[in-house]
Design an enzyme around this catalytic site. Sequence first.
Site, mmCIF file in Angstrom:
data_model
loop_
_atom_site.group_PDB
_atom_site.id
_atom_site.type_symbol
_atom_site.label_atom_id
_atom_site.label_comp_id
_atom_site.label_asym_id
_atom_site.label_seq_id
_atom_site.Cartn_x
_atom_site.Cartn_y
_atom_site.Cartn_z
ATOM 1 N N ASP A 231 -14.801 3.354 -12.356
ATOM 2 C CA ASP A 231 -14.616 4.412 -11.370
ATOM 3 C C ASP A 231 -13.102 4.678 -11.324
ATOM 4 O O ASP A 231 -12.299 3.876 -11.807
ATOM 5 C CB ASP A 231 -15.169 4.009 -10.001
ATOM 6 C CG ASP A 231 -15.382 5.237 -9.098
ATOM 7 O OD1 ASP A 231 -14.821 6.315 -9.418
ATOM 8 O OD2 ASP A 231 -16.081 5.127 -8.078
HETATM 9 C C1 BGC Z 1 -15.761 8.414 -7.007
HETATM 10 C C2 BGC Z 1 -16.585 8.794 -8.220
HETATM 11 C C3 BGC Z 1 -15.990 10.010 -8.874
HETATM 12 C C4 BGC Z 1 -14.545 9.719 -9.228
HETATM 13 C C5 BGC Z 1 -13.839 10.891 -9.888
HETATM 14 C C6 BGC Z 1 -14.286 8.324 -7.305
HETATM 15 O O1 BGC Z 1 -13.545 8.272 -6.128
HETATM 16 O O2 BGC Z 1 -16.222 7.183 -6.481
HETATM 17 O O3 BGC Z 1 -17.920 9.045 -7.838
HETATM 18 O O4 BGC Z 1 -16.731 10.378 -9.992
HETATM 19 O O5 BGC Z 1 -13.828 9.427 -8.047
HETATM 20 O O6 BGC Z 1 -13.605 11.892 -8.954
#
Ligand code: BGC
Length: 822
Positions: A231
Site C-alpha cells: 500500500d
Molecule cells: C490506500 C489504498 C490506495 C492507495 C493509493 C492508500 O492510502 O489505502 O487503498 O490504493 O492509498 O492511493
Amino acid sequence: MTGDDLTTTGDGAAELVAKLTLDEQILLLSGRDFWHTNPVERLAIGAVHLSDGPVGVRGERTVGTTSVSFPCGAAIGATFDPQAAAALADALADECADKHVHVLLGPTINLQRHPIGGRHFECYSEDPVLTAELAVAYVTALQARGVAATVKHYVANDTEFQRHTISSEVDERVLELCYLAPFEDTIRRAAPLAIMASYNRINGTYAAEHAHLLEEVLRQRWGYDGLVMSDWFGTQSTEPSALAGLDLEMPGPAVHYGARLAEAVERGDVSRAVVAERARRVVQLAARVGALDGQGHFAERRPRRNLGERRELARQLAAQSFVLLRNEPPSPDGDASPILPLDLRPGALLAVIGPNAATTTAQGGGSARVLPVRTLSVRDGLRELYGPVGVDVAHEIGCVTWAETPDLDVPVHLEYFVLAAEDAEQGVSFDGPVVHEEDSPGSPLLWMGDPIPSVAELRYGAFAVRCTADFTPELSGTYELSLAQVGSARLLLDGRVVVEGSREQGKRFYGFGSEEASGRIELEAGTTYQVVAEYEVATGSPLAGLFIGVRPPLPSEDDLIARAAELAGRADTVVCVVGTTAEWETEGHDRATMDLPGRQDDLVRAVVAANPRTVVLVNAGSPVTMDWAELPAATIQIWFGGETIGRAVADVLSGADEPGGRLPHTIPVRLEDTPAFPYYPGADGRTVYGEGLLVGHRHYATKAVLPRYWFGHGLSYTTFSFADGRAEAVRATATVTNTGDRQGTAVLQAYLAPQERADGEPALQFAGSARHTIAASDSLAAEIGFGEAQLARLRPGAYDVLLGWSAEPAGLTTVGTITAGA
Ligand code: BGC
C-alpha cells in the site's frame, strides 16, 4: 492494451529479466513516482500506470481531470448481483482507457467488521461469500478488457484506528474462514494480476513483510502468480519485505528498495535470485497489461466516449443498490397502501428537507474519491423529474452536519503561472503569462507531484494558480469565506480582498496546509459574485493544496428545525435526506459513533411529527443509529450512490425504477451490539478479533441479538413468495413467485445451519443468493449454487439449508440438508 496480453505466461518475462542488469532489476521494484513504475527504455519496458480505484478511475491528477463517480462499494454489495459488479468493472475499463491506466487499485475486499470503520463504505459486505462473488465478477470483467485488477488490502485491514501500525490479532482459523476467504476465492477463480498488501500488522508482522501470508498462503497454497505491491508508503523494511515476497514498493521513488536493496544484495542479505524473481513479476505484469511498448508518459483525458452510457450505468447501479428498509401507509387511518412509490399530482408541494438534500454525498472520503463529472443532488434530481410536471419542490436544510467549514462547491476556472525564484520571495503579480488553463470542480484543490505533467515549465513546489469561480448565494446575510493552503493565498470577492491566507501551520492537506483564515461579507441571495483565489506554492514540496470555504448565514439550530417542520407541515409529501459526508466516513479515521452527526435525529422526529407522509433517505455508506426507525412512513438506504444519485432517487421514489438492493451488512440497534464492539479499538498497538467466526449476521443469529435490520433485508414495490424449496449437495432450488401487481426483483437467499454446532461456530451463515426480476404474477425457478471453496471451509458434518429473504432466523424455511466433508 488487449485482453490477449493478459494470458502472457511468465516465461518471456524471465528471459527479459535475464537481460537486465542488477541495477535495472532493482529499479523495477519500486515506483518512479506516485502512479507509475520505472521504465527500462533500453529493453522497451514501459512504465506501468496505476490508479485508484475502486469505483472510479481517478487517474494521476486530483484537479481538472474528471472521472465518472459510481456508487460506493457497500452499494455494489447491496446489489447482491455479480452482473452489476461486472458491468461496473466494464465501465471502469472504459475510464481506464481514457486515462491510459494499466492497473486499477481495486476492488477493496476487506470485510465490514465494525459499523464505524472509516472504509466500511468502500467494502462490499460483512460477509465473505457475498464479497467473493462480487469480487470475482469485477476482476474477471475488468481483466477481460485488458486492465489489471488489484485486490486490496491483504489482510485484516478492517478499521482505520492506528491504521499504519495496528496489529490485527486474528486466530489462524478465523483468518482463513473469514478474512482471507474473499482473497482466496478471488485469486483462485479470477486470477487478479495484482494484490496490495495492507498497512497493518497481522499477529505482529507487517502485511508487506509477512512471509507466512505472502509466501506460504498466497504463493504456495493458493498458487498465486501475480504481483504483490505495498500500500502507498506501506513498505516497512528492505530485507524482510524482499524475502517475504513483496515485489513492488509503492509509491516511488524508492525508500526501502532502491539503494537500500542494492546494499542488501551487496551484503549478501538478499540473493540476486530473489531480486530477479521480484523483477520477473513486475515485467510479467507489464507484459500482461501491454506495457512492453517502451512508453513512459501518458496523456490522461476526461471521460469522452460513451460518457452518457457510463453515467446511465451509474444511475442504474445506484437504483439497484437502494435498500427499501420500510414502506408503510402514511397514517393508520388513512390510505391503506404504502407511501412508495409516490403519487404526486401537478400542483403538489414536495418538501425536500435535510442537510444531505441539496448537497448529497456521492462518495466517501480518501483515496477512493474521484473528481466527478457532475454530481446531482437529491433535491435537484427531484426538481428535474417533478418540475416539468408541475410539482413544486421546496427545500429546507433543517440542520447542518459540518465538522469543518464546508467547501465552496462550485466549478472553478484555473489559470497556471510559472513561479520563478525571484517571484517566490516577492509573490507573483498574476499578470504574467498564463501557461495553462483548465476547469475543475470546486474546492478543495490538491496537486500531488507536478501540477500538469504535460506542461514542462510547471514543476511541483514552484507554481501559482489563479482560481476563479462564480458564486450565487441562496441566502442573504453575512457569509464567512475562508482559505487554507499549502503556501500562500488570498481571496477576493468582486475584486476586493476578503481573506488573507494564514501562515500558521494547520491540519488540512495531511498537515501541510495552513490554519484556516476567514473574512465576513454581506451577500444578497440570487446575486452572482466573482470569487478569485490567488494561490502560490513555493515550498519545494510535491504536495500543493488550496481550500476555499464558505459558511452561509444560517439561523440557529432550533430555528432551522422549526423552519423545516413548518415546510413539512404545509407539504403534501416530505423527503427527508439525512446521513453522513466524506468528512465522517473516510479513509484515515473511523467515526466516533454510529449516530447521525448534528441534530439529524431531532430533525427526523420534528418532520415526521409535522407530516406523516415522510420518506427518510439515509445517505450513508455504513449503518447509522435509527432510533426513529418506526416513525417515518418509509425509509431507504441510498448509500454514497455516485454522481447520479439524485436522478436515481427521483426514479425510485416515482416508481420508474424499484429500489433493488438488500443490506450487505447488519444494521444494529445500538453500536454496542456489534460483535467487534468489545474489542475495538484495541490497546497497545493490538486489536483482537475476539468475536472469532461470528462476524456480522452470524453473531446476531447465533447470540439471538435483535438488530434494527438484518443482513439481506430489503423490500420491493411488489411481494414475493417461494415454494418447492430443495437442497442438494452443491445447490438449493425453489420456485419464486411475484405475488404482487408490478414487476420486481427478488433476492432469494440461502443460509446454512450446522445440525450440531461446535464451540464458537455460527448457528447460521449466508451461503449464496439468486437475484431475479420477475413480472407481476409470474414464477420462475431459482437456483443458488454453493461454491467448492465455500463447502470446503465447512467443518465436516450435516447442515440444514434454509431459504428466505434475510438472515432473520424466524423468517427462514428449512428446505433440506447437506453433508460437508463427506
Ligand atoms: C490506500 C489504498 C490506495 C492507495 C493509493 C492508500 O492510502 O489505502 O487503498 O490504493 O492509498 O492511493
